[in-house]
Design a protein around this motif. Structure first.
Motif: not given
Ligand SMILES: Cc1ncc(C[n+]2csc(CCOP(=O)(O)OP(=O)(O)O)c2C)c(N)n1
Ligand SMILES: [Mg+2]
Length: 1002
Positions: A249-251, A320-328, A582-583, A702-709
């Protein structure tokens, strides 16, 4: 053959203690597996094995001191040499761009250098001018635009070398960036889309007007969405892909006060009922629609809280940066998802709006598209009456390296511009200011003829065949679906940089005299009958006069071509927008034993709670479930908090990898940047760090992945600095940890007034879903942290944690039995008075000041024969919440036996008055005062901080053990539990200056 594993270069440190041994003889380990953890007085770091193999001999044990070269163990079958750490190979170096020419030598004749002179305004040789332009045209025609640009660049370089003053290239002429010939055409059915847009416009306006008929208190905005309808409609029909089981999905960050438009569309889509539209801004009863995008209030609809201006843009950039972070980092797939952000031109005044655009360009965020709705107005009047907001923004964004697309003029202008051979029309467009442009749209066609075209006879002539109505119809780019479609297509194609679309529109478009392009448009929330009839006619909404007077919504039948079209478009784009879901799978909380080490006494070893926390994070990085999901976020303070060990261990995220060999490459904690690095090192940028934290904390939706910041910052530069973002985090239901380090007004010594935090806990307490703690000991920190992981990331509760961590080193006792529940609820009995003394007191302390309390209790017992029960209060904030709820419940049930608040449960059967102290202002401890019947005295650090030693600061703020003893004696004297002369004596003994002013006045 056995090899040694020894301590590599650890910088200036010597005789550093081994605190963990992570291998035993016989273990098979891989290269870089940690062998031992060593800890200096500031930080702990793991020492990795330089080779794979089997551990033979262990040469160290916990407690040993080691330095560079000390042998830790031997390893067999090891392939690499041990001692000196291998030189790191520079990773991810991108190949240098090859020169486009074959080493061509500059053969151009060198001209004499001249002093810079301003460019001439007059054309002294038009024939020569035309020759130049012709040359350019022929290059474009024969060799293409790329060659033409190359030549121009060369000529410009040469001009700079010769010292010429060149035209300002930050901005381009005040025309569309995309020429008509290059526009990608919309495949849509314009007639149907126009109708849909009209219905959405009508329903959006109607819901605001209806709400205000109910009560003028409700408010709302018509003019904003009216100006932006086309910008949204084109996106909804053609571009924005929804989240579904095939695509992430686009945000879309919708402009906050354009919310009525989103509801109106959702109504046509059948997602909202007319009853719900009737409930606009009536959120108290179930089913109403929230005034603005608030995920907290509409958790299945809105994704991003944007209405506090400036937060949308900065949060979106970091999203947008975090999306790239998750991808990278290989955590999600690259599906070409985009982040679209809708902003007002007035909103661009917010420092946050432009503050992070440099990062977006630096990180090459081509997944990011800003759309700035330049309706030239904000709330009070023009955004830039004396200049042009579009040009100003173009300069800022171009200067930062963004792809800028201006959508200024609609298609009706195309022919006029084509006929303008002399460039006079563009000249006129360039010289007009926004104050004039605004008036043109408020005052009608004849006014535009006179004031705009009338300035030059040639332009008057240009429009001589147009009627005033035709002139009035000359549209603005942002209202022209063709121009908007072309701009969106171009933005989607752009790679290597973020895009901003600057769309010129009219505020209150279609609202007529009362609301179109006038200074009061923004607050227009009522339309009388005449206005409504005008609005209906303007957009051809098929409603009768009677229906208009009743302010009915318009929705064609499900079988109508409009509804079918609209639904079909969304179906093709994967579903509806906005929608929040959220999945994400839960993260299993790590086993208890990871935290066991923190439950024991540290003996003589002293450390800070910050160090304990960093140790916990290091331990968590060994847990395979938790480790990949941790997102440590630091705004240039890793070394302050002893986290530099993370650089090597998990790397610093850098989208280009590391193109250089770091200056400290030989050291264990060398600065390691990596494309798949885990640490977000944000630089000196708390708003950015907080935005990253929000992006990571909402990745579960937003990305269906639980992260722990885990964002660690100077506590003074937390809530105080980024309070509004913290509020937005709560609204967004972000999950994660905020760590206010170097906390406490007197604990952070030597830094002074602007650094020493005595109130962040209180700021945190105002956010309803923020759970906050001020722990003293490592076992408290561990218990709280573990529960946070469980509640947020395993049980998926929508809360976030704020924990203060201190940099004062002291030894930590073993966890007293049975106190887990109390630690989490906010207080527990740390030590009971021996019941031998002549009287008793209840001493409550939080954070480092608990230690002053403990020392004071020893003096009270030894020297004054007074027993104290000592309570460690881990959270005055949580205690107050419980107190408020209990009190309310009791007031609502006057005939029932009152329930006890947790504070009462702890204290009601205890003897003596309460003395409560913390390193925060008294308002912090005072929070629990109403929930006990006992005499209550609170001590804290009210007033400005200042630089000095901890001892002096605690004396100054009167929270040191001596003051606590003296104040306790005085309090007991007031209760007639000791003689007043005893208190007087103590005041003298501790040289407490009665004449000193109250610290808050100093
Ligand atoms: C931080 C913040 N300050 C003030 C406001 C109040 N406010 C709401 S809309 C508005 C004017 C917006 O102008 P602009 O950004 O140009 O949006 P437009 O309505 O013109 O599209 C203001 C001042 C707010 N929402 N947030
Ligand atoms: Mg505006």
């Amino acid at each position: 053959m056995a090899q040694n594993i020894s301590v590599p270069d650890i910088g200036d440190f010597k005789d550093v203690e081994v605190i963990e041994v992570l291998v035993k003889p016989g273990d098979q380990i891989n290269k870089n597996d940690p062998v031992v953890t060593i800890e200096s007085d500031k930080s702990s770091v793991e020492i990795p094995s330089p080779a794979a193999g089997e551990i033979k001999d262990l040469k160290v044990k916990i407690g040993d001191k080691v330095s560079e070269g000390s042998v830790l163990a031997t390893i067999e079958n090891g392939q690499a040499a041990s001692a000196p750490k291998e030189k790191k190979i520079v990773k991810e170096v991108q190949t240098q761009e090859k020169p486009k020419t074959n080493g061509e030598v500059n053969q151009v004749r060198q001209v004499k250098k001249i002093f810079a002179e301003p460019a001439s305004k007059d054309d002294i040789d038009p024939v020569e001018t035309n020759e130049w332009i012709d040359s350019l045209n022929s290059v474009i025609e024969n060799d293409g635009s790329s060659r033409a640009s190359y030549l121009l660049n060369k000529v410009i370089d040469q001009a700079y070398k010769s010292g010429l003053v060149l035209p300002d290239t930050r901005t381009t002429p005040y025309i569309n960036t995309i020429p008509p010939e290059a526009e990608i055409k919309s495949p849509g059915d314009q007639n149907i889309e126009k109708k849909i847009r009209a219905y959405v416009r009508w329903n959006a306006a109607a819901m605001v007007v209806k709400a205000n008929k109910k009560s003028p208190e409700l408010g709302g905005h018509i003019g904003t969405f009216a100006s932006a309808a086309t910008l949204y409609d084109v996106g909804m029909n053609h571009f924005w892909r929804a989240k579904n089981n095939k695509f992430g999905g686009d945000l879309i960050y919708f402009q906050g006060h354009s919310a009525p438009g989103m509801y109106a569309r959702a109504f046509l889509e059948g997602r909202l009922t007319s009853k719900q539209l009737d409930g606009f801004r009536q959120e108290v009863d179930k089913g109403g629609l929230s005034s603005y995008p608030h995920p907290w209030l509409m958790p299945k609809f809105w994704q991003f809280p944007t209405v506090s201006m400036g937060l949308g843009p900065i949060m979106a950039i970091y999203q947008a940066r975090f999306l790239k972070y998750l991808i990278n980092r290989g955590l999600i797939k690259d599906e070409g998802r985009k982040i679209w952000v809708f902003l007002g031109d007035g909103e661009m005044d917010e420092p946050e709006s432009l503050g992070a655009i440099g990062l977006a360009a630096r990180e090459k965020l081509d997944n990011l598209i800003f759309v700035v709705n330049c309706n030239l107005q904000r709330l009070d009047g023009p955004v830039r009456g004396n200049s042009k907001i579009i040009q100003e923004l173009e300069g800022s964004f171009r200067g930062s390296g963004w792809n800028v697309i201006k959508v200024i003029w609609g298609s009706y202008w195309d022919q006029l511009l084509a006929k303008d051979k002399t460039g006079l029309l563009i000249k006129r467009m360039n010289e007009c200011v926004d104050g004039e442009y605004q008036a043109f749209k408020a005052k009608g066609g004849s006014y535009v003829r006179e004031k705009f075209f009338g300035k030059y006879p040639e332009l008057t002539e240009l429009v001589s065949s147009l009627t005033d109505k035709d002139i009035w119809r000359l549209n603005r780019g942002g209202h022209d679906p063709h121009k908007v479609y072309a701009a969106y297509s171009a933005a989607m194609q752009n790679t290597g940089s973020p895009t901003v679309i600057l769309a010129k529109t009219i505020k209150g478009y279609g609202m007529g005299k009362t609301g179109e392009s006038v200074n009061t448009t923004h607050q227009q929330k009522k339309l009388d009958e005449e206005d409504l009839l005008y609005y209906r006619d303007r957009f051809n909404v098929p409603l009768t006069d009677k229906q208009v007077k009743n302010i009915e919504y318009y929705k064609p039948s499900e079988n109508s071509e409009e509804i079918k079209y609209l639904k079909d478009k969304r179906l093709k784009l994967g579903g509806f927008i906005p929608e929040r879901s959220s999945f994400a799978k839960q993260i299993k909380a790590p086993p208890k034993d990871i935290f066991d080490a923190f439950m024991k006494s540290t003996g003589k070893k002293e450390m800070s709670t910050t160090m304990a926390l960093v140790r916990m994070m290091t331990a968590l990085l060994r847990d395979k479930n938790v480790s990949p999901r941790l997102v440590p976020i630091i705004p240039d303070e890793a070394r302050t908090f002893g986290m530099e060990g993370f650089f090597q261990k998990i790397g610093i995220y850098a989208h280009e990898g590391q193109k250089y060999e770091p200056v400290d490459s030989e050291q264990l904690s060398s600065y390691r940047e990596d494309k798949s690095g885990q640490v977000l090192e944000e630089g000196i940028n708390e708003s950015g760090a907080m935005s990253s934290w929000i992006a990571a904390g909402t990745a579960y939706t937003n990305h269906d992945i639980e992260m722990i910041p885990i964002y660690i910052f100077y506590s003074m530069f937390g809530f105080q600095r980024v309070g509004d973002l913290a509020w937005a985090a709560g609204d967004s239901q972000a999950r994660g940890f905020l760590i206010g380090a170097t906390a406490g007004r007197t604990t952070l010594a030597g830094e002074g007034l602007q650094h020493q935090d005595g109130h962040s806990q209180l700021l945190a307490s105002n956010i309803p879903n923020c759970v906050s703690y001020d722990p003293t000991f490592a076992y408290e920190m561990a218990t709280i942290f573990r529960e946070g992981l469980r509640r947020m990331h395993e049980k998926k509760e929508n809360v976030f944690y704020y924990i203060t961590a201190m940099n004062e080193n002291y030894s930590h006792p073993e966890k007293p039995k049975g106190c887990d529940d109390g630690i989490l609820k906010g207080m527990y009995l740390f030590k009971e008075g021996k019941n031998k003394g002549k009287t008793k007191v209840q001493l409550l302390g939080s954070g480092t000041i608990l230690r002053e309390i403990i020392s004071a209790s020893e003096i009270l017992s030894k020297e004054y024969n007074i027993d104290a029960d000592i309570w460690s209060v881990t959270s005055f904030n949580e205690l107050r919440r419980d107190g408020m709820e209990t009190e309310r419940l009791n007031l609502l049930n006057p005939n029932k036996k009152p329930k006890k608040s947790y504070v009462q449960e702890c204290l009601s059967n205890r003897d003596g008055p309460i003395i409560a102290a913390s390193d925060y202002t008294r308002a912090f401890t005072d929070q629990i005062r109403p929930y006990t019947d006992k005499k209550f005295y609170s001590f804290g650090t009210d007033g400005y901080g200042r630089s000095d030693t901890r001892k002096n600061l605690r004396k100054f703020f009167e929270v040191d053990k001596e003051h606590i003893v003296a104040f306790t004696l005085s309090a007991l004297a007031k209760e007639q539990l000791v003689g007043s002369e005893e208190a007087e004596k103590a005041i003298k003994k501790y040289k407490i200056d009665k004449e000193k002013d109250f610290p808050a006045n100093l």
